[in-house]
Design a protein around this motif. Structure first.
Motif, PDB file in Angstrom:
ATOM      1  N   MET A 113       0.808  -1.215   0.000  1.00 29.55           N
ATOM      2  CA  MET A 113       0.000   0.000   0.000  1.00 29.55           C
ATOM      3  C   MET A 113       0.843   1.269   0.000  1.00 29.55           C
ATOM      4  O   MET A 113       0.519   2.252  -0.666  1.00 29.55           O
ATOM      5  CB  MET A 113      -0.929   0.008   1.219  1.00 29.55           C
ATOM      6  CG  MET A 113      -1.940  -1.124   1.226  1.00 29.55           C
ATOM      7  SD  MET A 113      -3.152  -1.003  -0.115  1.00 29.55           S
ATOM      8  CE  MET A 113      -2.453  -2.197  -1.261  1.00 29.55           C
ATOM      9  N   THR A 116       2.135   1.811  -3.451  1.00 29.16           N
ATOM     10  CA  THR A 116       1.029   2.122  -4.345  1.00 29.16           C
ATOM     11  C   THR A 116       0.602   3.573  -4.201  1.00 29.16           C
ATOM     12  O   THR A 116       0.313   4.254  -5.192  1.00 29.16           O
ATOM     13  CB  THR A 116      -0.166   1.189  -4.064  1.00 29.16           C
ATOM     14  OG1 THR A 116       0.239  -0.168  -4.251  1.00 29.16           O
ATOM     15  CG2 THR A 116      -1.320   1.494  -4.987  1.00 29.16           C
ATOM     16  N   ALA A 120       0.399   5.644  -7.678  1.00 30.52           N
ATOM     17  CA  ALA A 120      -0.922   5.548  -8.312  1.00 30.52           C
ATOM     18  C   ALA A 120      -1.718   6.829  -8.117  1.00 30.52           C
ATOM     19  O   ALA A 120      -1.786   7.375  -7.020  1.00 30.52           O
ATOM     20  CB  ALA A 120      -1.695   4.360  -7.733  1.00 30.52           C
ATOM     21  N   HIS A 122      -5.007   6.752  -9.403  1.00 29.81           N
ATOM     22  CA  HIS A 122      -6.378   6.248  -9.399  1.00 29.81           C
ATOM     23  C   HIS A 122      -6.361   4.817  -8.882  1.00 29.81           C
ATOM     24  O   HIS A 122      -5.453   4.046  -9.206  1.00 29.81           O
ATOM     25  CB  HIS A 122      -6.968   6.284 -10.817  1.00 29.81           C
ATOM     26  CG  HIS A 122      -8.463   6.153 -10.843  1.00 29.81           C
ATOM     27  ND1 HIS A 122      -9.305   7.239 -10.826  1.00 29.81           N
ATOM     28  CD2 HIS A 122      -9.255   5.062 -10.862  1.00 29.81           C
ATOM     29  CE1 HIS A 122     -10.557   6.830 -10.857  1.00 29.81           C
ATOM     30  NE2 HIS A 122     -10.560   5.500 -10.866  1.00 29.81           N
ATOM     31  N   LEU A 123      -7.362   4.471  -8.079  1.00 26.97           N
ATOM     32  CA  LEU A 123      -7.422   3.140  -7.470  1.00 26.97           C
ATOM     33  C   LEU A 123      -8.685   2.409  -7.911  1.00 26.97           C
ATOM     34  O   LEU A 123      -9.753   3.018  -8.036  1.00 26.97           O
ATOM     35  CB  LEU A 123      -7.430   3.243  -5.938  1.00 26.97           C
ATOM     36  CG  LEU A 123      -6.179   3.785  -5.255  1.00 26.97           C
ATOM     37  CD1 LEU A 123      -6.416   3.838  -3.745  1.00 26.97           C
ATOM     38  CD2 LEU A 123      -4.973   2.939  -5.577  1.00 26.97           C
ATOM     39  N   VAL A 125     -10.495  -1.113  -6.445  1.00 25.97           N
ATOM     40  CA  VAL A 125     -10.470  -2.167  -5.432  1.00 25.97           C
ATOM     41  C   VAL A 125     -11.539  -3.185  -5.790  1.00 25.97           C
ATOM     42  O   VAL A 125     -12.722  -2.845  -5.894  1.00 25.97           O
ATOM     43  CB  VAL A 125     -10.710  -1.603  -4.016  1.00 25.97           C
ATOM     44  CG1 VAL A 125     -10.647  -2.719  -2.981  1.00 25.97           C
ATOM     45  CG2 VAL A 125      -9.689  -0.522  -3.694  1.00 25.97           C
ATOM     46  N   THR A 137      -6.802   8.302  -5.800  1.00 23.22           N
ATOM     47  CA  THR A 137      -6.118   7.861  -4.581  1.00 23.22           C
ATOM     48  C   THR A 137      -6.373   8.813  -3.418  1.00 23.22           C
ATOM     49  O   THR A 137      -6.690   8.391  -2.306  1.00 23.22           O
ATOM     50  CB  THR A 137      -4.609   7.745  -4.837  1.00 23.22           C
ATOM     51  OG1 THR A 137      -4.378   6.846  -5.925  1.00 23.22           O
ATOM     52  CG2 THR A 137      -3.889   7.222  -3.610  1.00 23.22           C
ATOM     53  N   LEU A 209      -3.072   5.088   3.015  1.00 22.43           N
ATOM     54  CA  LEU A 209      -3.803   4.220   2.084  1.00 22.43           C
ATOM     55  C   LEU A 209      -4.026   2.849   2.698  1.00 22.43           C
ATOM     56  O   LEU A 209      -5.070   2.226   2.483  1.00 22.43           O
ATOM     57  CB  LEU A 209      -3.029   4.106   0.771  1.00 22.43           C
ATOM     58  CG  LEU A 209      -3.610   3.159  -0.279  1.00 22.43           C
ATOM     59  CD1 LEU A 209      -5.022   3.570  -0.669  1.00 22.43           C
ATOM     60  CD2 LEU A 209      -2.704   3.104  -1.503  1.00 22.43           C
ATOM     61  N   TYR A 213      -7.620   1.194   3.003  1.00 28.63           N
ATOM     62  CA  TYR A 213      -7.820  -0.071   2.302  1.00 28.63           C
ATOM     63  C   TYR A 213      -8.344  -1.146   3.249  1.00 28.63           C
ATOM     64  O   TYR A 213      -9.302  -1.859   2.941  1.00 28.63           O
ATOM     65  CB  TYR A 213      -6.499  -0.492   1.664  1.00 28.63           C
ATOM     66  CG  TYR A 213      -6.481  -1.868   1.055  1.00 28.63           C
ATOM     67  CD1 TYR A 213      -7.093  -2.117  -0.167  1.00 28.63           C
ATOM     68  CD2 TYR A 213      -5.836  -2.923   1.700  1.00 28.63           C
ATOM     69  CE1 TYR A 213      -7.067  -3.384  -0.734  1.00 28.63           C
ATOM     70  CE2 TYR A 213      -5.807  -4.185   1.134  1.00 28.63           C
ATOM     71  CZ  TYR A 213      -6.422  -4.410  -0.073  1.00 28.63           C
ATOM     72  OH  TYR A 213      -6.397  -5.658  -0.626  1.00 28.63           O
ATOM     73  N   VAL A 226      -5.913  -4.569  -5.109  1.00 26.12           N
ATOM     74  CA  VAL A 226      -6.003  -3.144  -5.389  1.00 26.12           C
ATOM     75  C   VAL A 226      -5.106  -2.835  -6.577  1.00 26.12           C
ATOM     76  O   VAL A 226      -4.063  -3.461  -6.739  1.00 26.12           O
ATOM     77  CB  VAL A 226      -5.596  -2.300  -4.165  1.00 26.12           C
ATOM     78  CG1 VAL A 226      -4.175  -2.584  -3.764  1.00 26.12           C
ATOM     79  CG2 VAL A 226      -5.776  -0.818  -4.443  1.00 26.12           C
TER      80      VAL A 226
END
Length: 226
Positions: A113, A116, A120, A122-123, A125, A137, A209, A213, A226
């Motif tokens: 995480m 990431t 990143a 944009h995520l 999940v 994000t 994050l 998450y 993710v």
């Protein structure tokens, strides 16, 4: 005359080891080909972890390079930083962000995480075939993470009561500190100044994050990606 205890096969030297920017790799993992063995086939345009228990850094650098062959507009990476050292992780992160800035699409699947969050924008999940989140994000962390303002003062009890009168949620912490939710740091500073409360610390802490998450998948099981 032959040696009584040594044979040519025992005395033969191993081929030299190769080195890359990520470290050294043995001759069986080197990307060079020779007439004594067939040419190595490159993996497909996406990079997946090896089925072997511990791929070497040289193996990972080759896989990344193979995925970039042909200057692809779409790049899919599965756990891309596994097996890389600190310098390799930073170089890969900078490369992926530069590719995204050029207009390419870079998709990463990872359980790391912290890394990431650094790469990143944009995520997505997904859990058991269900889409749980599809957002930026920063928006994901703001919505699902725990953000608070840390306040330290010689008069935590009195200041805490004052902030609660402004509909803030106040939690006492060790060392005379307060974790305040519901009021921005600027408003806390003005309230403390108006009430004559001295402040030793006034800082905003954004949720990670990882926390966001875990909060989202808490009721979804442990096989979420993710």
């Amino acid at each position: 005359m032959s040696h009584p205890t040594r044979s040519p096969s025992r005395c033969s030297r191993s081929p030299p080891r190769c080195r890359s920017s990520y470290g050294a790799c043995g001759p069986s993992r080197c990307s060079r080909s020779s007439s004594s063995r067939p040419a190595r086939r490159w993996p497909p345009v996406w990079a997946r972890p090896s089925s072997s228990p511990s791929p070497t850094p040289c193996t990972w650098s080759r896989r990344h390079a193979a995925a970039l062959l042909g200057d692809p507009p779409l790049l899919v990476l599965d756990e891309p930083v596994n097996g890389l050292d600190t310098e390799g992780i930073r170089r890969l992160r900078e490369l992926l962000r530069s590719m995204a800035a050029e207009g390419r699409t870079v998709l990463i699947s990872s359980h790391l995480m912290t890394e990431t969050a650094l790469v990143a924008d944009h995520l997505v999940v997904i859990s058991r075939g269900r889409l749980l989140a599809d957002t930026g994000t920063a928006d994901f962390i703001e919505r699902h993470g725990r953000s608070y303002v840390r306040v330290r003062t010689p008069e935590p009890v009195a200041l805490g009561r004052e902030l609660e009168r402004h509909d803030a949620t106040v939690t006492r912490v060790a060392g005379g500190g307060l974790d305040v939710v519901g009021i921005p740091a600027a408003d806390i500073g003005r309230s403390a100044a108006a009430g004559g409360f001295p402040l030793d610390e006034l800082s905003t802490h954004t949720g990670s994050l990882e926390e966001a998450y875990l909060g989202v998948i808490g009721a979804e099981g442990s096989d979420t990606r993710v």
